[in-house]
Scaffold this motif. Sequence first.
Motif, PDB file in Angstrom:
ATOM      1  N   UNK A   1       0.883  -1.229   0.337  1.00 51.82           N
ATOM      2  CA  UNK A   1       0.063  -0.067  -0.220  1.00 51.82           C
ATOM      3  C   UNK A   1       1.145   1.716   0.388  1.00 51.82           C
ATOM      4  N   UNK A   2       0.263   2.655  -0.218  1.00 50.69           N
ATOM      5  CA  UNK A   2       0.581   3.532  -0.849  1.00 50.69           C
ATOM      6  C   UNK A   2       1.706   3.702   0.247  1.00 50.69           C
ATOM      7  N   UNK A   3       1.020   3.441   1.587  1.00 52.30           N
ATOM      8  CA  UNK A   3       1.661   3.718   3.143  1.00 52.30           C
ATOM      9  C   UNK A   3       2.739   3.396   3.756  1.00 52.30           C
ATOM     10  N   UNK A   4       2.049   2.182   2.765  1.00 48.02           N
ATOM     11  CA  UNK A   4       3.602   1.210   3.967  1.00 48.02           C
ATOM     12  C   UNK A   4       4.940   1.328   3.403  1.00 48.02           C
ATOM     13  N   UNK A   5       5.003   2.848   2.291  1.00 49.31           N
ATOM     14  CA  UNK A   5       6.722   3.438   2.112  1.00 49.31           C
ATOM     15  C   UNK A   5       6.496   4.937   1.975  1.00 49.31           C
ATOM     16  N   UNK A   6       6.022   5.254   3.359  1.00 49.55           N
ATOM     17  CA  UNK A   6       6.008   6.401   3.875  1.00 49.55           C
ATOM     18  C   UNK A   6       7.483   7.107   3.550  1.00 49.55           C
ATOM     19  N   UNK A   7       8.411   6.497   3.869  1.00 52.05           N
ATOM     20  CA  UNK A   7      10.277   7.238   3.622  1.00 52.05           C
ATOM     21  C   UNK A   7      10.413   7.416   2.405  1.00 52.05           C
ATOM     22  N   UNK A   8       9.605   7.159   1.783  1.00 52.26           N
ATOM     23  CA  UNK A   8       9.471   6.990   0.107  1.00 52.26           C
ATOM     24  C   UNK A   8       8.865   7.576  -0.436  1.00 52.26           C
ATOM     25  N   UNK A   9       7.704   7.922   0.101  1.00 59.16           N
ATOM     26  CA  UNK A   9       6.189   8.896  -0.410  1.00 59.16           C
ATOM     27  C   UNK A   9       6.898  10.632   0.656  1.00 59.16           C
ATOM     28  N   UNK A  10       7.292  10.797   1.551  1.00 55.86           N
ATOM     29  CA  UNK A  10       8.247  11.600   1.498  1.00 55.86           C
ATOM     30  C   UNK A  10       9.167  12.207   0.753  1.00 55.86           C
ATOM     31  N   UNK A  11       9.952  11.140   0.846  1.00 55.46           N
ATOM     32  CA  UNK A  11      11.079  11.546  -0.685  1.00 55.46           C
ATOM     33  C   UNK A  11      10.948  12.167  -1.646  1.00 55.46           C
ATOM     34  N   UNK A  12       9.196  11.428  -2.534  1.00 57.32           N
ATOM     35  CA  UNK A  12       8.012  12.248  -3.340  1.00 57.32           C
ATOM     36  C   UNK A  12       7.708  13.712  -2.987  1.00 57.32           C
ATOM     37  N   UNK A  13       7.339  14.145  -1.973  1.00 58.15           N
ATOM     38  CA  UNK A  13       7.045  15.051  -1.828  1.00 58.15           C
ATOM     39  C   UNK A  13       7.993  16.415  -1.896  1.00 58.15           C
ATOM     40  N   UNK A  14       9.046  15.938  -1.324  1.00 57.62           N
ATOM     41  CA  UNK A  14      10.062  16.589  -1.659  1.00 57.62           C
ATOM     42  C   UNK A  14      10.381  16.671  -3.466  1.00 57.62           C
ATOM     43  N   UNK A  15      10.551  15.962  -3.560  1.00 58.80           N
ATOM     44  CA  UNK A  15      11.035  15.655  -5.173  1.00 58.80           C
ATOM     45  C   UNK A  15      10.041  16.851  -5.845  1.00 58.80           C
ATOM     46  N   UNK A  16       8.954  16.372  -5.194  1.00 61.92           N
ATOM     47  CA  UNK A  16       7.652  17.305  -5.942  1.00 61.92           C
ATOM     48  C   UNK A  16       7.714  18.806  -5.762  1.00 61.92           C
ATOM     49  N   UNK A  17       8.297  19.224  -4.738  1.00 63.62           N
ATOM     50  CA  UNK A  17       8.692  20.879  -4.240  1.00 63.62           C
ATOM     51  C   UNK A  17      10.181  21.242  -5.495  1.00 63.62           C
ATOM     52  N   UNK A  18      11.212  20.228  -5.487  1.00 64.18           N
ATOM     53  CA  UNK A  18      11.822  20.682  -6.760  1.00 64.18           C
ATOM     54  C   UNK A  18      11.666  19.955  -8.100  1.00 64.18           C
ATOM     55  N   UNK A  19      11.050  19.775  -8.357  1.00 61.80           N
ATOM     56  CA  UNK A  19      10.083  19.918  -9.514  1.00 61.80           C
ATOM     57  C   UNK A  19       9.445  20.647 -10.140  1.00 61.80           C
ATOM     58  N   UNK A  20       8.720  21.500  -8.935  1.00 58.06           N
ATOM     59  CA  UNK A  20       8.345  22.161  -8.729  1.00 58.06           C
ATOM     60  C   UNK A  20       8.893  24.028  -8.736  1.00 58.06           C
ATOM     61  N   UNK A  21      10.670  23.681  -8.075  1.00 58.93           N
ATOM     62  CA  UNK A  21      11.115  24.639  -8.393  1.00 58.93           C
ATOM     63  C   UNK A  21      11.631  25.107  -9.778  1.00 58.93           C
ATOM     64  N   UNK A  22      12.306  22.975  -9.769  1.00 64.24           N
ATOM     65  CA  UNK A  22      13.280  23.581 -10.859  1.00 64.24           C
ATOM     66  C   UNK A  22      12.505  24.118 -12.573  1.00 64.24           C
ATOM     67  N   UNK A  23      10.577  23.173 -12.816  1.00 62.92           N
ATOM     68  CA  UNK A  23      10.101  23.378 -13.701  1.00 62.92           C
ATOM     69  C   UNK A  23      10.005  24.730 -13.850  1.00 62.92           C
ATOM     70  N   UNK A  24      10.090  25.601 -12.319  1.00 59.38           N
ATOM     71  CA  UNK A  24       9.127  26.815 -12.578  1.00 59.38           C
ATOM     72  C   UNK A  24      10.416  27.911 -12.633  1.00 59.38           C
ATOM     73  N   UNK A  25      11.669  27.708 -12.380  1.00 61.05           N
ATOM     74  CA  UNK A  25      12.141  28.786 -12.493  1.00 61.05           C
ATOM     75  C   UNK A  25      12.439  29.188 -13.457  1.00 61.05           C
ATOM     76  N   UNK A  26      12.864  29.011 -15.531  1.00 59.62           N
ATOM     77  CA  UNK A  26      12.787  29.141 -16.666  1.00 59.62           C
ATOM     78  C   UNK A  26      12.047  30.387 -16.550  1.00 59.62           C
ATOM     79  N   UNK A  27      10.372  30.181 -16.323  1.00 62.27           N
ATOM     80  CA  UNK A  27       9.622  30.324 -16.788  1.00 62.27           C
ATOM     81  C   UNK A  27       8.733  31.987 -15.584  1.00 62.27           C
TER      82      UNK A  27
END
Length: 793
Positions: A371-397
Motif C-alpha cells: 500500500x502507498x503508506x507502507x512506504x512512508x520514507x519513499x512517500x516523503x522523498x516524493x513530496x520533496x521531489x515534487x517541491x524540487x520539480x516545481x522549483x526547477x520546472x518553474x525557474x525558467x518561466x
Amino acid sequence: MLKNYLKIALRNLWKHKVFSFINVLGLTVGMSACFLIFLYVNFEVSYDAFNTKADRIYRLVTDIKTPSETINTGVTSWAFAPNIKNDFPEVEAFTRVSGGSFLVRKGDIKFQEEKTLFADSTLFKVFDFKLIKGNPKTALKDQLSIVFTEKAAKKYFGDTDPVGQTLLLSGEGLPATVTGVIKDIPENSQIKADMFLSMATLTQRMNKGIDEQWGNFGASTYLLLKPQTTSASLEKKFPAFLENRAGKLMKEMQMHYTLFLEPLRDVYLHSTRGGQETGSANNVYVFSAVAIFILLIACINFVNLTTARSVERAKEVGIRKVVGAPRMLLARQFISESILICLIAFVFSVALSAALIPLFNNLSGKIISTGIFANLPFLGGMFVAAILIGFVAGLYPALVLSSFEPVVVLKGRFTTSVKGILLRKGLVTVQFAISIALIIATLVVYTQMNFMRNRDLGFSKDQMLIVNSEGDPKREAFKQSLAGLAGVKSTAASSSVPGSGNPGAYSEIENKSGDLQIANLDLYFVDFDYIPQFQLKVIAGRPFSREFGTDTTQAMVMNEAAVKLFGYKTPQEAIGRRFKQWGREGKIIGVVKDFHFRALQETIKPLTMRIEPGGSDLVSVKIDGGNIKGTVAAIEGKWKATMPNRPFSYYFMDEFFDRQYRSEERFEKLFFNFAILAIFISCLGLLGLASYSTMQRTKEIGVRKVMGASIGSIVGLLSKDFLKLVIVAFVIASPLAYYGMYKWLENFAYKTDIKWWIFMAAAILSVAIAFLTVSFQSIKAALMNPVKSLRSE
C-alpha cells in the motif's frame, strides 16, 4: 505575502482551466509513473537488505575447469564449507542450502511441499529469518527436523502450536519433528522456502558421507565473515586451501577448481551463475531511465505551457513592476505558483498510485508494495521531489516572466521572443524524441518476445501433462495403468523435462583422437518412451530400444552440442564411441538434434541421456486435446488407485516451459504500459501548445476563411510546424534507440534482428499520434465561424 501568492496562483489556475488541467494531469501521470517505477527499482535493489549482517555475508561460488570447458557455477562441493570453516578463522559461520520436494502428511492432510530447502543448523546465525517458535541454535540441528513458515504451518496445524508435533515425510513415511516456526520470508529474499529440513537429514541419512565428497557439487554456500575481514584477502588463500585439501582429486579428475566470493547484496542483480533467484540489473537501469524520461516529459510540458502563456501575463508583470515590485519578488511568485501546481499534482498522484499498486503488483508478478503508506520514507522523498520539480520546472518561466520590460508590455508591443519560440520547439523535439525512442524500444521488446514464443524448440510440449512421483516405487505401475486410457496417447518417464533442472555429470567420452576426454555434461535419465514421446529427432544412430538388452546399462544418446564438444564433424562419427559416466561404461548409440532443454536466454549445452528407471521420477503423459478436463480426471483416478497416500499434483509442459520467460513477459508488459504513459503525457503537452497556438492565430484563421481557404489547408497550416518537429525528433531518436535495444538484445543467446520496419512503424505511428493530437484543435479552429473569430479581435 504567502497568502497573497496563494490567492493569485489559485485565481490564475481557475481562470485558465484547460491549461491548468493539462499541467496538473501531465504532472500527476508523470509523478505516479515515476513513483511506481521507483517502488519497483527500490524493491529490486533491496534484495536481502533485511539481513542485518548482509555486508558480511558472501556466497561461495566455483569455476570448474575441465579439458573441455570452464563451468561457472553458483554451487559448491558439499565438502567446501565445513573445511573452510575449520581452516580459516576469518569465517564466523557458514550455511548451505539445497532444494528439494517432499510429500508431507499429517493424518488426512497431505501436501507436496515443492518449496523445500535443506539447510544447516547455522541458517539462523547467518540470515535474519526470525523464529517465532523454537530455538534458533538447535531448530535444524538433528536429523528429520523441520522448520515451517507461519503460512505453511497453518496448513497442517491451524492455530495449534506445531513445535514438537510429528509429520510423515515422503512415500516412506519418515517421522519428522517440527522444531520451529519462522515469520514468512520477505518477498525480496533470494532464499525462499515454505519448509526447511535439517541438512543432517541429507548428509547423515539420505546421502551419508556427502560432506566428504569434494567432487560432488550441489550446495549453495554462504559464508559469514568476521568483522574487519575482507573478501579479497580470504579469496587469495583459497588456491592453497584447494591444493592442500583436493589437489590429488583435481589431478586425478583432470579438473581445476577456483573459488570466489560474491557479496550477498550483489548476487540477485549482478550474478550470472544461477543458483538462487536472480533478477536483471539491466531491467532496473532501463526502468530507472524510463522513470526519469517520463518525469522529464511532464516537466517539459509544464515549462512549455507556462512560457507559451507568458504573453497573457505580460501586462500583469508590467503593472507590478511599475508599482515597485522587484524582479526577485515576481520570480518568487511564479515559482510559488509552479510549486503549488506540483503539490496539487502530488496529492492526485498519491491517490492514483494507491489505486494502481494492486494492478502494478500483478503486472510485476511480485508484492512490490502492500500500500502507498507502507512506504512512508519513499512517500516523503516524493513530496520533496515534487517541491524540487516545481522549483526547477518553474525557474525558467519565472525568470522569463519577471524579465519583461514594463514600458514595452504596457504599450502593447510585446511579442514572444525568437529565443522563447526556439526553446519551446527544442523542448517539444526532446519530448517526442523520448517518446519515439520508447515506441521503437517497445516494438523491439515485442518482436523479441514473439520470437521466443514462436521459435521451434526442437521438441513437442503441447498437451503434455507432467506428474512427479518423487521416487515412489509404484511409479511404473501407475505409468502402465494409463495404457489404453481414453484420451492418453503415450507416456514416458524421466528425471527431467525441458525447462526443469538437471544434474551435471562427471563424464569421460571418447573424442575424435580416440582418447577419453573429461567433461561435465548435463544428464537426463529417461526410459525407452521418452525420445519418441517428446518427438526428439534422431539424426544419427538409433534411439533406446527394448530390443537391445544392453541399452539399460551400456548405452548413451547425446545431442549435437555434445558431438561438437568432442571434435566430431558429423553426428555419425560419434556413434559407437566409448563413454564412462557415474560408474557406467558403454557406447554412444544415437545422436538427437539439438533441442532447447533450457530457456532461450542460454545457448544449447551438451546433453547426455541414459536409461535409469530408478532415477526417472517424472511421468510425462501425452493427452488428446479434445477432452482435457475429463482425461485429467481419469488420470487422477488411476493415480489415487495406485498411490492413494500421495496427492495428485501436475502441470502442463507448455505452461511450465513458458514460465522461464515470465520475467521477460512482465518486462514487456511494464515497458509497454509506461511507454504509453510517456506518449500520453507528450500528447497532452502537444495538445496544450496546439491549443495556445490556435488561439493566438484566431484572427489569421478568420481572414483566411473569408478569403476562401479550405478546412484542409487551414488544418495543414496549423499542423505542419508541429509535424516537422516530430520528424526531427524521429531522426534524433532512431540511432539512440537502435543502440540501446542492440545492447538489450545481447542478454539473449537467441535473438531476433532489429528490423527496418520497426523504425518505419515508429515513424508512421509518431506522426499519426502527433497529427491526431494537433488536428483536434486545428479542425476545431478551422470550423469556427469567421465572423465570430474576427469579432473577437
